[in-house]
Design an enzyme around this catalytic site. Structure first.
Site, PDB file in Angstrom:
ATOM      1  N   THR A  30       0.615  -1.345   0.434  1.00 17.62           N
ATOM      2  CA  THR A  30      -0.039   0.089  -0.054  1.00 17.62           C
ATOM      3  C   THR A  30       1.196   1.280   0.047  1.00 17.62           C
ATOM      4  O   THR A  30       1.285   1.256   1.016  1.00 17.62           O
ATOM      5  CB  THR A  30      -0.936  -0.032   1.355  1.00 17.62           C
ATOM      6  N   HIS A 177      -7.011 -11.169  -0.811  1.00 16.99           N
ATOM      7  CA  HIS A 177      -6.566 -10.217   0.305  1.00 16.99           C
ATOM      8  C   HIS A 177      -7.708 -10.816   1.938  1.00 16.99           C
ATOM      9  O   HIS A 177      -8.328 -10.254   2.305  1.00 16.99           O
ATOM     10  CB  HIS A 177      -6.433  -8.564   0.290  1.00 16.99           C
ATOM     11  N   ASN A 180      -3.664 -10.327   7.202  1.00 17.08           N
ATOM     12  CA  ASN A 180      -3.716  -9.069   8.137  1.00 17.08           C
ATOM     13  C   ASN A 180      -5.095  -8.572   8.801  1.00 17.08           C
ATOM     14  O   ASN A 180      -5.139  -7.410   8.623  1.00 17.08           O
ATOM     15  CB  ASN A 180      -2.619  -8.388   7.026  1.00 17.08           C
ATOM     16  N   TYR A 182      -8.111  -7.758   7.912  1.00 12.79           N
ATOM     17  CA  TYR A 182      -9.123  -7.766   7.601  1.00 12.79           C
ATOM     18  C   TYR A 182     -10.565  -7.984   6.778  1.00 12.79           C
ATOM     19  O   TYR A 182     -10.396  -9.275   7.758  1.00 12.79           O
ATOM     20  CB  TYR A 182      -8.550  -7.173   5.900  1.00 12.79           C
ATOM     21  N   ASN A 237      -3.944  -6.366  13.899  1.00 14.86           N
ATOM     22  CA  ASN A 237      -5.399  -6.463  13.993  1.00 14.86           C
ATOM     23  C   ASN A 237      -6.791  -7.070  14.497  1.00 14.86           C
ATOM     24  O   ASN A 237      -7.522  -6.899  14.268  1.00 14.86           O
ATOM     25  CB  ASN A 237      -5.919  -5.985  12.342  1.00 14.86           C
TER      26      ASN A 237
END
Ligand SMILES: Cc1cc2nc3c(=O)[nH]c(=O)nc-3n(C[C@H](O)[C@H](O)[C@H](O)COP(=O)(O)O)c2cc1C
Length: 350
Positions: A30, A177, A180, A182, A237
């Site tokens: 990113t 994805h 992580n 998300y 996260n």
């Protein structure tokens, strides 16, 4: 001594549709340079094209639905302007004889109303993340809203549409994805998924969101053009809960049915050994999945060579060293010194 003869730097037949010129992959990174309308920056054309010497480039995480943004200036793949922006990038990468997948992303609860036109972030359940929102002075993560069941189906559709748009934009494939912490990861984990409908509770239900996305994208484009990134070790996260490893074992077994291009480790440092995974994240994926494995996470050139030689992985994704060294493959192949990565390099898109 030259590394030219090492497997890492030689051609690799990923599957029946895709051959890569080497096994070095550019990890998704990113960069927060998208312009108005979440369209990729024109500077990204050269940024990616310069790195087309790697076997495969994975794009920065790219959002599939307006509710999926959680960082400033991240690109999307849900409007025609965004597709046109990406077309310019894939064209130049292909002219340089490179291959490129787009990483399909929805952040779920890892967001803040400032990125969502004042709306609350959406997630499987209402339990919020705590702490400061990165890249802001002192904003804290706040309340999130649990998706209605019908909206969960809308999010699956958004991922499928994102894949369709990616292929229309000239990408060679997509990476889902699922890592992580998300949205997809939030559905998989007991810590973040307290739902009582068909998307929560049992392992089968918690896997449903990920597997529906995989199944529908593979149905349209074939598994050869689809990879998935997973974080079996919870490190970012969200929290680990006992039983998550069983979910990942079950998920990997299911994924074997889809002839995917690869399964990719989502982690920053792949030397970390997780007790509950009985080793590193990549070793867990390798033991539990019978297909191509892409390692990632603080690999040096020597680590990457060794990982592929020892068949600990089939591919190695490199992140920060590729930001610092666009000519990473050439340098690594010839055992030349690499420029050290530093965070200041994130200030420009070179
Ligand atoms: C600046 C930056 C941006 C990143 N963006 C993403 C991303 O968009 N998607 C993703 O899956 N991982 C992302 N990551 C994680 C990397 O893909 C990779 O896993 C991590 O940097 C470890 O690899 P490395 O040690 O070779 O850099 C990012 C990492 C960095 C440093």
């Amino acid at each position: 001594m030259s590394n030219t003869s090492k497997k890492l730097f030689n051609e690799f037949q990923l599957n029946s549709k895709i051959t890569l010129k080497n096994r070095v992959v550019m990890a998704p990174l990113t960069r927060c340079f998208a312009v108005e309308g979440h369209v990729p920056n024109e500077l990204a054309i050269d940024y990616y094209a310069k790195r087309a010497d790697v076997g495969l480039i994975i794009s920065e995480a790219t959002v599939v639905h307006p509710s999926g943004h959680g960082y400033p200036n991240t690109p999307g793949i849900y409007t025609s302007e965004q597709i046109e922006g990406w077309k310019k990038i894939t064209k130049k990468v292909h002219e340089n004889n490179g291959k490129m997948f787009l990483q399909l992303w929805h952040v779920g609860r890892v967001s803040h109303p400032i990125y969502l036109e004042g709306e609350k972030p959406v997630a499987p359940s209402e339990n919020a993340l705590s702490g400061r929102v990165p890249r802001t002075d002192d904003l804290q993560y706040g309340e999130v809203r649990a998706l209605e069941t019908s909206e969960v189906y809308d999010m699956i559709d958004a991922f499928v549409k994102g894949a369709r748009n990616s292929i229309a934009a000239g990408f060679d494939g997509v990476e889902i994805h699922g890592a992580n912490g998300y949205l997809i990861d939030q559905f998989l984990r007991q810590d973040t998924n307290k739902r009582t409908d068909e998307f929560g509770g049992s392992t089968e239900n918690r896997m449903r969101f990920a597997l529906e996305i995989v199944k529908r994208i593979v149905d349209e484009f074939g598994g050869e053009r689809v990879g998935i990134r997973l974080s079996p070790g919870a490190y970012f996260n969200l929290e680990h809960t006992d039983g998550d490893e069983a979910t990942f074992k079950e998920l990997l077994k299911e994924l074997e049915k889809y002839n995917l291009a690869y399964v990719h480790t989502g982690i920053f440092d792949d030397t970390i050994k997780f007790e509950y995974l009985d080793g590193t994240a990549t070793s867990f994926l390798r033991r539990n999945y019978n297909g191509n494995i892409m390692a990632c996470g603080s690999y040096t050139v020597d680590d990457a060579i060794e990982s592929v030689e020892n068949e600990a992985s089939d591919l190695v994704a490199i992140g920060r060293p590729l930001i610092a060294n666009p000519d990473f493959v050439e340098l690594a192949k010839n055992s030349k010194d690499l420029k050290e990565y530093s965070e200041e390099m994130l200030q420009s898109l070179n």
